[in-house]
Scaffold this motif. Structure first.
Motif, PDB file in Angstrom:
ATOM      1  N   HIS A  84       0.862  -1.202   0.000  1.00 56.38           N
ATOM      2  CA  HIS A  84       0.000   0.000   0.000  1.00 56.38           C
ATOM      3  C   HIS A  84       0.888   1.239   0.000  1.00 56.38           C
ATOM      4  CE1 HIS A  84      -3.798   2.173   1.522  1.00 56.38           C
ATOM      5  NE2 HIS A  84      -2.861   3.107   1.508  1.00 56.38           N
ATOM      6  N   HIS A  86       1.334   5.411  -1.972  1.00 58.86           N
ATOM      7  CA  HIS A  86       0.840   6.456  -2.878  1.00 58.86           C
ATOM      8  C   HIS A  86       2.072   7.100  -3.520  1.00 58.86           C
ATOM      9  CE1 HIS A  86      -3.287   6.649  -0.959  1.00 58.86           C
ATOM     10  NE2 HIS A  86      -2.587   6.079   0.017  1.00 58.86           N
ATOM     11  N   HIS A 239      -9.271   2.317   1.092  1.00 56.66           N
ATOM     12  CA  HIS A 239      -8.969   2.530   2.509  1.00 56.66           C
ATOM     13  C   HIS A 239     -10.186   2.166   3.354  1.00 56.66           C
ATOM     14  CE1 HIS A 239      -6.107   5.252   0.450  1.00 56.66           C
ATOM     15  NE2 HIS A 239      -5.313   5.029   1.475  1.00 56.66           N
ATOM     16  N   HIS A 278      -5.269  -0.077   6.125  1.00 53.43           N
ATOM     17  CA  HIS A 278      -5.418   0.347   7.531  1.00 53.43           C
ATOM     18  C   HIS A 278      -6.320  -0.590   8.332  1.00 53.43           C
ATOM     19  CE1 HIS A 278      -3.052   3.770   6.478  1.00 53.43           C
ATOM     20  NE2 HIS A 278      -3.914   4.119   5.555  1.00 53.43           N
ATOM     21  N   ASP A 330       2.604   3.080   2.976  1.00 55.04           N
ATOM     22  CA  ASP A 330       1.654   4.188   2.869  1.00 55.04           C
ATOM     23  C   ASP A 330       2.368   5.522   2.666  1.00 55.04           C
ATOM     24  OD1 ASP A 330      -0.884   5.274   2.646  1.00 55.04           O
ATOM     25  OD2 ASP A 330      -1.069   5.662   4.791  1.00 55.04           O
TER      26      ASP A 330
HETATM   27 ZN   LIG Z   1      -3.155   5.156   1.821  1.00 54.72          ZN
END
Ligand SMILES: [Zn+2]
Length: 444
Positions: A84, A86, A239, A278, A330
């Motif tokens: 995960h 970005h 998410h 998460h 993340d």
């Molecule tokens: Zn994220």
């Protein structure tokens, strides 16, 4: 005997086997080191794949013509898999002082606006892969932005480097600023055409990617659910239940839903192949449903502490339920590109909940666990015959502080744990992508 000859012809080309020798750990039975004076392992690579795993010195004799790289006491592991991330947030990593919703509005959204520009997207994608590979991460699952250009740039860069990677256009049609919203129709159409162009091409996979329920209307979630039903071999990433304020907001936006997970369930976005980032503050119903449908969770521990989100229940998802949980940095909500730092944070969060994760479990989470979460568990994340030769070689004495701690170790797990807790990119001695050595700093 063909398998004793290190050189053979494949489609008219001469290929050479390469034998890596170093310490290996028994993450799975196939790669356990064997008994002998020198118990180091060997990994035989041919044509981008792992051909054989066994006793290093024995394999050196068995394959005298193989090119041998002896890594001494360095540790050979599967390349790390970041479940995960970005990539468009590469530059805003370590930005100060916000919780989730303010974080998005203050840092994330202004930065993501830039990714309609193909040049900007290409430059950040290249920088992101430089950073990930230099930390030993050979596969990532990334969110992009609403702009198709951001997805094109990511996949083009991944293809250029030959890495296995997963990504998708982040869809948002509400509660985001002007210039950063798509629509129900454009989210569906753009996702579909990107999926058809990139999914299954080379080592790439498409992830249908609604950012999260607060930024998608029910109609947009339903459209993406319909797309997933048409392409069930794709993964879907989003998410779930990161912070209490977010959960309360979802309850306001979706009064008809039983809980946060239900906003995905009632729109066709809950199922096997779903990766939920998460997943901290869950109801009993949500936990049970996630397990029932064999969904995957991406635990993002440095993000959860950095943004103050909470303590993921690893005991439940790793020990009570089937193991379909991986680790994510993340980035940029997470505070490190390093999966070692991510493992360390996972250890610390579990400790706060009374669970001491074994180094074996931490390494598993960052390799096979994440690979399984991305539905790539039959190709990457393990050192086993037939798997892609994505590997990382770790120096277990990369700094004086780590060296003096690991020098006291009585077994490989004690030796590797200081590196997990204190290591960074200086640990990484070499990275292999599909059998090709990516020397540090030279991957471009
Ligand atoms: Zn994220």
């Amino acid at each position: 005997m063909d398998n004793l000859n290190a050189t053979w012809l494949t489609s008219g080309r001469t290929e050479t086997r390469e034998l890596l020798i170093g310490q290996t750990v028994a993450l799975s039975p196939e790669n356990a080191p064997q008994a002998g004076d020198d118990t180091r392992g060997g990994v035989l690579i041919a044509d981008g794949k792992i051909e054989m795993v066994g006793h290093g010195p024995g394999m050196r004799k068995q394959f005298p013509d193989a090119t041998v790289t002896d890594y001494g006491n360095r540790l050979i592991l599967p390349g790390f898999v970041d479940a995960h991330v970005h990539y468009p947030q590469t530059a805003i990593i370590a930005s100060w002082g916000k919780r989730l919703i303010d974080w998005l509005n203050t840092y994330t959204f202004p930065e993501e606006m830039r990714f309609g520009d193909p040049e900007c997207a290409a430059e950040v994608a290249a920088r992101f892969f430089d950073l990930s590979l230099s930390h030993g991460t050979t596969t990532v699952a990334s969110y992009c932005t609403i702009h198709p250009e951001s997805v094109e740039a990511f996949f083009a860069e991944a293809a250029r480097r030959g890495v296995a990677a997963v990504a998708g256009k982040t869809c948002m049609d509400r509660n985001a600023p002007d210039g950063l919203r798509d629509t129900v129709a454009s989210a569906y159409d753009d996702s579909r055409s990107l999926l058809e162009k990139w999914h299954g091409k080379e080592r790439l996979g498409y992830a249908i990617t609604p950012r999260f329920s607060p930024t998608s209307s029910r109609e947009q979630l339903e459209a993406l659910g319909a797309l997933w039903a048409d392409y069930p071999d794709c993964v879907m990433q989003t998410h779930l239940s990161e912070q209490p304020d977010e959960i309360a907001w979802v309850a306001e936006l979706f009064p008809e839903a039983r809980d946060y997970l239900d906003t995905y369930e009632m729109t066709g976005l809950l199922g096997y192949g779903g990766i939920y980032g998460h997943a901290i503050h869950l109801t009993d119903r949500e936990r049970a449903r996630l397990a029932e449908v064999d969904a995957a969770l991406a635990h993002c521990p440095t993000s959860n502490t950095f943004i103050g989100s909470g303590l993921f229940d690893m005991e439940y998802f790793l020990h009570v339920q089937e193991k379909r949980v991986g680790l994510g940095t993340d980035t940029g909500g997470g505070s490190s590109f390093s999966m070692l730092r991510t493992m360390a944070a996972a250890y610390e969060i579990a400790q706060l909940r009374g669970l001491a994760l074994h180094p074996r479990e931490l390494l598993w989470l960052a390799t096979e666990g994440s690979a399984r979460a991305l539905r790539l568990g039959d190709r990457i994340g393990r050192i086993a015959p037939g798997f892609d030769a994505d590997l990382v070689v770790l120096d277990l004495a990369s700094t004086p502080a780590i060296a003096q701690a690991s020098a006291r170790a009585e077994d490989i797990w004690q030796a590797v744990f200081p590196t997990i807790m204190m290591g960074d990119d200086r640990v990484v001695a070499e990275v292999y992508v599909a059998g090709r050595a990516v020397s540090q700093g030279a991957q471009t």
